[in-house]
Write a protein that holds these residues in place. Structure first.
Motif, PDB file in Angstrom:
ATOM      1  N   UNK A 356       0.826  -1.209   0.000  1.00 34.32           N
ATOM      2  CA  UNK A 356       0.000   0.000   0.000  1.00 34.32           C
ATOM      3  C   UNK A 356       0.858   1.255   0.000  1.00 34.32           C
ATOM      4  N   UNK A 357       0.233   2.344  -0.469  1.00 34.65           N
ATOM      5  CA  UNK A 357       0.890   3.642  -0.560  1.00 34.65           C
ATOM      6  C   UNK A 357      -0.081   4.714  -0.092  1.00 34.65           C
ATOM      7  N   UNK A 358       0.418   5.693   0.653  1.00 37.32           N
ATOM      8  CA  UNK A 358      -0.394   6.837   1.070  1.00 37.32           C
ATOM      9  C   UNK A 358       0.405   8.113   0.919  1.00 37.32           C
ATOM     10  N   UNK A 359      -0.252   9.243   1.109  1.00 39.06           N
ATOM     11  CA  UNK A 359       0.439  10.535   1.016  1.00 39.06           C
ATOM     12  C   UNK A 359      -0.216  11.525   1.967  1.00 39.06           C
ATOM     13  N   UNK A 394      -4.467   4.325   5.433  1.00 40.43           N
ATOM     14  CA  UNK A 394      -3.718   3.890   4.252  1.00 40.43           C
ATOM     15  C   UNK A 394      -3.081   2.509   4.352  1.00 40.43           C
ATOM     16  N   UNK A 395      -2.398   2.178   5.461  1.00 36.74           N
ATOM     17  CA  UNK A 395      -1.563   0.963   5.478  1.00 36.74           C
ATOM     18  C   UNK A 395      -2.365  -0.323   5.280  1.00 36.74           C
ATOM     19  N   UNK A 396      -1.819  -1.171   4.413  1.00 40.49           N
ATOM     20  CA  UNK A 396      -2.410  -2.504   4.224  1.00 40.49           C
ATOM     21  C   UNK A 396      -1.391  -3.394   3.533  1.00 40.49           C
ATOM     22  N   UNK A 401       4.194   2.408   2.121  1.00 36.32           N
ATOM     23  CA  UNK A 401       5.035   3.577   1.845  1.00 36.32           C
ATOM     24  C   UNK A 401       4.200   4.848   1.971  1.00 36.32           C
ATOM     25  N   UNK A 402       4.672   5.787   2.773  1.00 35.08           N
ATOM     26  CA  UNK A 402       4.018   7.085   2.896  1.00 35.08           C
ATOM     27  C   UNK A 402       4.840   8.104   2.123  1.00 35.08           C
ATOM     28  N   UNK A 416      -1.733  11.840  -6.434  1.00 28.82           N
ATOM     29  CA  UNK A 416      -1.194  10.490  -6.516  1.00 28.82           C
ATOM     30  C   UNK A 416      -1.579   9.773  -7.807  1.00 28.82           C
ATOM     31  N   UNK A 417      -2.510  10.334  -8.572  1.00 25.85           N
ATOM     32  CA  UNK A 417      -2.842   9.744  -9.874  1.00 25.85           C
ATOM     33  C   UNK A 417      -2.624  10.751 -10.999  1.00 25.85           C
ATOM     34  N   UNK A 418      -1.911  11.829 -10.703  1.00 28.90           N
ATOM     35  CA  UNK A 418      -1.598  12.837 -11.720  1.00 28.90           C
ATOM     36  C   UNK A 418      -2.866  13.408 -12.341  1.00 28.90           C
TER      37      UNK A 418
END
Length: 445
Positions: A356-359, A394-396, A401-402, A416-418
């Motif tokens: 997973x990824x977060x921001x 976010x985490x899974x 990664x943050x 995160x998706x432009x």
């Protein structure tokens, strides 16, 4: 820097050739050459820009050179004109002939206007980063003294950085083209989030797919509903996965899912019989533990208003060909309560790699509407967030990664998706996905 200084000298000489030629008879040939070179400069403002790989970038860079030269020449010409007006030149100066001074000033204004509009039009038609916002601001502030110079400097800096940045990306991709660092063992399936579509009328993933394909990736899209329950979207995605495998002959797919798409994919893997056909699931900005502010809004907004909003959205989607859009089903499945219940029932599938990824969006103004509004709500209920999803949600999976770039701006849910196709200091979203997919390749997926 050398080019725009040289350009400024040519513009200055061309702008003031009339008055200078009248004062220095022996140097008329110099001023004639300056006029000729000025015209050449308007056609080919920069030699160094020829090194840029794309015509659009070359035009953008040339516009920046013209505008920088225009600013420097304008400052010098104003000083020269004022010096003439106040009789600060030597004997026989311009002040001795007011008509000459006036004619020279008008010619200078015209010459500078040619350089200015040539440069401005070039960056307006070629820059993608200026967007509607800065184009409009540039037009509105054009006649406001001082402010127009500040705005122009921002336009130049934005366009110039875009040309350099995009050219560097092209060179990087060319240097690693043969490596195909995104050529994963299994094809990629990109899964969109709620209230958007990835087919027909809109490109949900911005410039990311093209960048991945340049580096060897094979990409497919979910083509699932924009707004429906997690279960319904999961069923549609399961059918899509089987279809992709039948078309390609591949054994499995790698899934990269954004926002609610991550919940849809987890459901598809656990409940829809495609677990053995998925190698990895990467969730990006997914609210695995839901959005607490969504619970609050649903409990406080009158049912009649909820139904009005839902019907308006559903009607719009039906007009675009999506007959079964269900706004409220999608929203309810994003609440913290719904996610908590679903997490107790749906387990991760053995043999599938989950990551997973977060921001974090550091301030409201970093996100575009409606994220600049919702950021405040999410912050009140869940603390740090990306404009829609709280950090703890976010985490899974095995790896998390943050994204925390060095700039104070932060990275929003849409960044995160432009979605806005925006180049962000400290975060190259396209390269982020290249490295993400390269990581899957390195793991054998």
């Amino acid at each position: 820097m050398t080019e725009y200084i040289l350009g400024a000298c040519l513009i200055f000489l061309a702008a003031n050739a009339y008055t200078l030629g009248r004062q220095y008879e022996t140097a008329k040939i110099v001023w004639f050459l300056a006029e000729v070179l000025f015209l050449v400069m308007q056609i080919r403002p920069s030699i160094q820009s020829r090194k840029l790989k794309k015509r659009r970038l070359r035009i953008c860079k040339e516009g920046c050179v013209l505008l920088r030269a225009f600013l420097l020449s304008t400052a010098c010409s104003i000083a020269y004109s004022l010096a003439g007006f106040f009789g600060m030149l030597r004997a026989g100066s311009l002040i001795a002939d007011p008509k000459l001074w006036l004619a020279g000033t008008l010619i200078s204004i015209c010459v500078h206007a040619v350089a200015f509009w040539n440069g401005l039009i070039r960056i307006y038609v070629s820059s993608g980063q200026l967007g509607v916002k800065w184009r409009v601001i540039g037009g509105l502030c054009g006649m406001i003294p001082v402010v127009n110079l500040i705005v122009l400097s921002i336009l130049i800096r934005t366009a110039e950085r875009e040309a350099d940045f995009e050219n560097e990306k092209i060179l990087r991709d060319e240097s690693r083209k043969e490596d195909k660092i995104c050529a994963t063992r299994y094809p990629l399936l990109l899964v969109h989030g709620v209230f958007f579509r990835d087919f027909r009328y809109f490109n949900y993933w911005g410039r990311v797919p093209e960048e991945l394909e340049r580096n060897g990736a094979v990409i497919y899209y979910g083509n699932h509903p924009s707004a429906a329950s997690v279960a319904e979207c999961g069923e549609v995605l399961a059918v899509r996965i089987r279809q992709i495998l039948e078309e390609t002959g591949a054994e499995k797919v790698n899934i990269i899912a954004h926002s609610k798409g991550g919940l849809d994919c987890r459901y598809a893997l656990a409940r829809c019989g495609v677990a053995d056909r998925v190698a990895s699931l990467t969730t990006v900005s997914t609210p695995h533990r839901g959005c607490e502010f969504a619970d609050c809004l649903l409990s406080r907004i009158p049912v009649a208003q909820q139904e009005l909003v839902a019907e308006t959205y559903n009607r719009a989607l039906r007009a675009l060909g999506e007959e079964n859009a269900d706004f409220m089903a999608a929203v309810r499945d994003l609440t913290a309560g719904a996610c908590r219940a679903r997490n107790e029932e749906i387990m991760d599938v053995p043999g599938v790699y989950y990551q997973s990824v977060g921001s974090i969006q550091t301030k409201a103004v970093s996100g575009r509407f409606p994220l600049n509004v919702s950021w405040h709500l999410v912050k009140h209920f869940e603390g740090r967030n990306d404009g829609l999803v709280g950090e703890d949600s976010f985490p899974w999976g095995e790896s998390y990664q943050l994204v925390t770039p060095g700039s104070r701006r932060g990275i929003s849910h849409a960044d995160m998706i432009d979605l806005a196709r925006e180049n962000i200091d400290g975060f190259d979203v396209r390269e982020f996905y290249v490295q993400l997919v390269h990581g899957l390749k390195e793991k054998g997926f």
